[in-house]
Design a protein around this motif. Sequence first.
Motif, mmCIF file in Angstrom:
data_model
loop_
_atom_site.group_PDB
_atom_site.id
_atom_site.type_symbol
_atom_site.label_atom_id
_atom_site.label_comp_id
_atom_site.label_asym_id
_atom_site.label_seq_id
_atom_site.Cartn_x
_atom_site.Cartn_y
_atom_site.Cartn_z
ATOM 1 N N ALA B 86 0.824 -1.202 0.000
ATOM 2 C CA ALA B 86 0.000 0.000 0.000
ATOM 3 C C ALA B 86 0.861 1.257 0.000
ATOM 4 O O ALA B 86 1.786 1.400 0.791
ATOM 5 N N GLU B 90 0.623 6.712 6.220
ATOM 6 C CA GLU B 90 0.106 6.140 7.464
ATOM 7 C C GLU B 90 -0.530 7.162 8.395
ATOM 8 O O GLU B 90 -1.441 6.862 9.132
ATOM 9 N N GLY B 94 -7.868 8.691 5.411
ATOM 10 C CA GLY B 94 -8.147 8.255 4.053
ATOM 11 C C GLY B 94 -8.439 9.437 3.137
ATOM 12 O O GLY B 94 -7.918 9.541 2.031
ATOM 13 N N ILE B 133 -5.063 6.116 8.650
ATOM 14 C CA ILE B 133 -4.863 4.846 7.967
ATOM 15 C C ILE B 133 -4.349 3.776 8.924
ATOM 16 O O ILE B 133 -4.559 2.592 8.724
ATOM 17 N N TYR B 136 -6.726 1.233 9.742
ATOM 18 C CA TYR B 136 -7.428 0.515 8.668
ATOM 19 C C TYR B 136 -7.013 -0.954 8.661
ATOM 20 O O TYR B 136 -5.875 -1.280 8.960
ATOM 21 N N ARG B 141 -7.000 -0.809 3.474
ATOM 22 C CA ARG B 141 -5.826 -0.162 2.894
ATOM 23 C C ARG B 141 -5.730 -0.420 1.400
ATOM 24 O O ARG B 141 -5.432 0.467 0.621
ATOM 25 N N ARG B 142 -5.958 -1.679 1.051
ATOM 26 C CA ARG B 142 -5.880 -2.058 -0.358
ATOM 27 C C ARG B 142 -6.911 -1.280 -1.166
ATOM 28 O O ARG B 142 -6.629 -0.789 -2.248
ATOM 29 N N ASP B 145 -5.838 2.236 -1.474
ATOM 30 C CA ASP B 145 -4.723 2.302 -2.412
ATOM 31 C C ASP B 145 -5.232 2.277 -3.852
ATOM 32 O O ASP B 145 -4.771 3.030 -4.708
#
Lengths: 282, 314
Positions: B86, B90, B94, B133, B136, B141-142, B145
């Motif tokens: 990702a 951090e 988001g 994040i 998450y 996260r994915r 991303d």
Amino acid sequence: MSTLTSQPTKESTAPRPRFGWLITDSISVSRRHLLKITRVPESLFFALIQPVMFVLLFAFVFGGAIDVGPGGAQSYREYLIPGILAQTVMFAVAGITVGITEDASKGIMDRFRSLPMRPGAVLTGHTLASLLQNILVIGILSVTGLAVGWRIHNGFSDAALAYLMFASFAYAITWVGAWIGLHMPNSEVAGTAGLAWIFPFTFASNIFTPVATMPTWLQPFVLWNPVSCLALAARKLFGNPTPLLGDSFPERYPVQLSFAYCFLLLAIFAPLAVRAFKTRNK
Amino acid sequence: MTLAIKASGLAKAYGDVIALNGIDIEVEQGTVLGLLGPNGSGKTTTVRILATLLQADSGSASVGGFDVATQPDEVRSVIGLTGQYAAVDEYLTGRENLELFGRLFHLSKFDAAKRATELLDRFDLSDAADRGIKGYSGGMRRRLDLAASLIGRPNVLFLDEPTTGLDPRSRQGMWAVIEDLISEGTTVLLTTQYLEEADQLANRIVVLDHDRIEIVCESAQDVARAASLIQEFGSAPATSEEVVKTVLLPVAGGSTAIVNIVRKLDENKIAIADIALRRPTLDDVFLSLTGHATEADEAISAPAKGRRGRKARS
Ligand SMILES: Nc1ncnc2c1ncn2[C@@H]1O[C@H](COP(=O)(O)OP(=O)(O)OP(=O)(O)O)[C@@H](O)[C@H]1O
Ligand SMILES: [Mg+2]
């Protein structure tokens, strides 16, 4: 829903000179770092605690043993504060070295590189954020200084020039840190290497003790050391004690020399860092 | 048909390790190519070269009609990249992440904010939008991303192992999102270790894996010695199976290696019953992905037989 992809990007990428984008992109990136400071306020706290401790230690513990001329302890405190300001600006560089190394090894660098932003903005944004943090720390330290008896004796314009000088130097020297950070394999190494070169420059200087107290063979280095120049220049501008060694060039023109150092550091290390950034991991 | 991605002879070495050995890729506009291979086969390297993050040692590639080496800015303005790990900050939320990337994509402040909201909605992240994040889950996260890589409405999307590490449900969700994108006409290059995933999403599959030279010795006693003698010509450790008197050596330059190997073994008086160059096939890769992946850790890749029309066998 159905229009989310593969549409021509109407809003984006209006033609703008590269330099214009460099500025906008830098601001976006520095905003990122400033937000991060608000998320991890501890980092700012400890960036502050250290120089404040130095002030208190030297003002009240070691200061009595160091003679900077008539006036005793009070005069030492006035001598000390510009030195601590210079030291703080130097130590802040280690932070950016670690930050850059850490960032460079993370996925987010790939994200930045895959965007049509100016690549240099990753660094200019970071250095700008670090400058803002530095300015804040310098401000708080100055207040601490005033509390322990440091005073500004000359006029407003001299003081303003002194602060401008600190800010310029703080900005220029972070590029050295950025450049080093881009060559470090990981943040642990960056933490030690980023500090290692700072020590000789910071302590083989006039920030805590006058040049005259140091061995003769070291004195030329101390005199020309940018950190000494910066501290001496600030002392002159603030009207604080300036025990001089003689009338060498760096003692006669510390302000000019300090600004020249800023310019040199920036002219050398900013391009080096940007190049290192572009070629890292290629 | 216009080609959205065209690469020929891409090669890349990291010191001694040859990560890519002259691969060719062609992806037509609006189609999905699955790049399938085990660990270390060069999937990420390929994606990074095509996304302008890495410079190939040789070969050329263009994406969206722009050369990746000479027109990186143009390439970057038409692609989206979701890397294997990702690529988000951090410490930001988001929404802050998406707005930052929007600004760096040179959207106006207003558009960046609007786009962020839109994408957060679409990827089911609205509730977590204003959380850091750090809190998450892997799947969130994915998704973030992927959302980040769609900021610029890319025509060409690179997805490097988009579902590795996700549980089956999140994987299904990810697939649904990717299928949506595909149906909107985005060209996608997707790497994966899962045949099933390539099968589900891709129109065509290209296999990335080592070329291997298979040597069958006359006598089982020679096998171990042969393996160590010829190692210098390989690109990864050789494996030997004494029972069938066989040595398998992953190689970079197939035909020259054969000549060298034959000469070397002859000099050392090892008799060979058979020697052959084996290109990786989908079945090989499937085997190594699902079962006894042995030499998969060190890298060599080769273009392999692409397959057509493998869509929909779910
Ligand atoms: N920065 C690097 N330095 C040295 N070797 C590298 C580097 N990056 C990749 N390699 C090597 O190149 C080869 C190909 O790596 P790559 O990451 O492209 O494989 P991959 O197919 O993406 O693997 P995975 O499925 O594990 O993600 C590997 O052998 C790897 O060890
Ligand atoms: Mg990979």
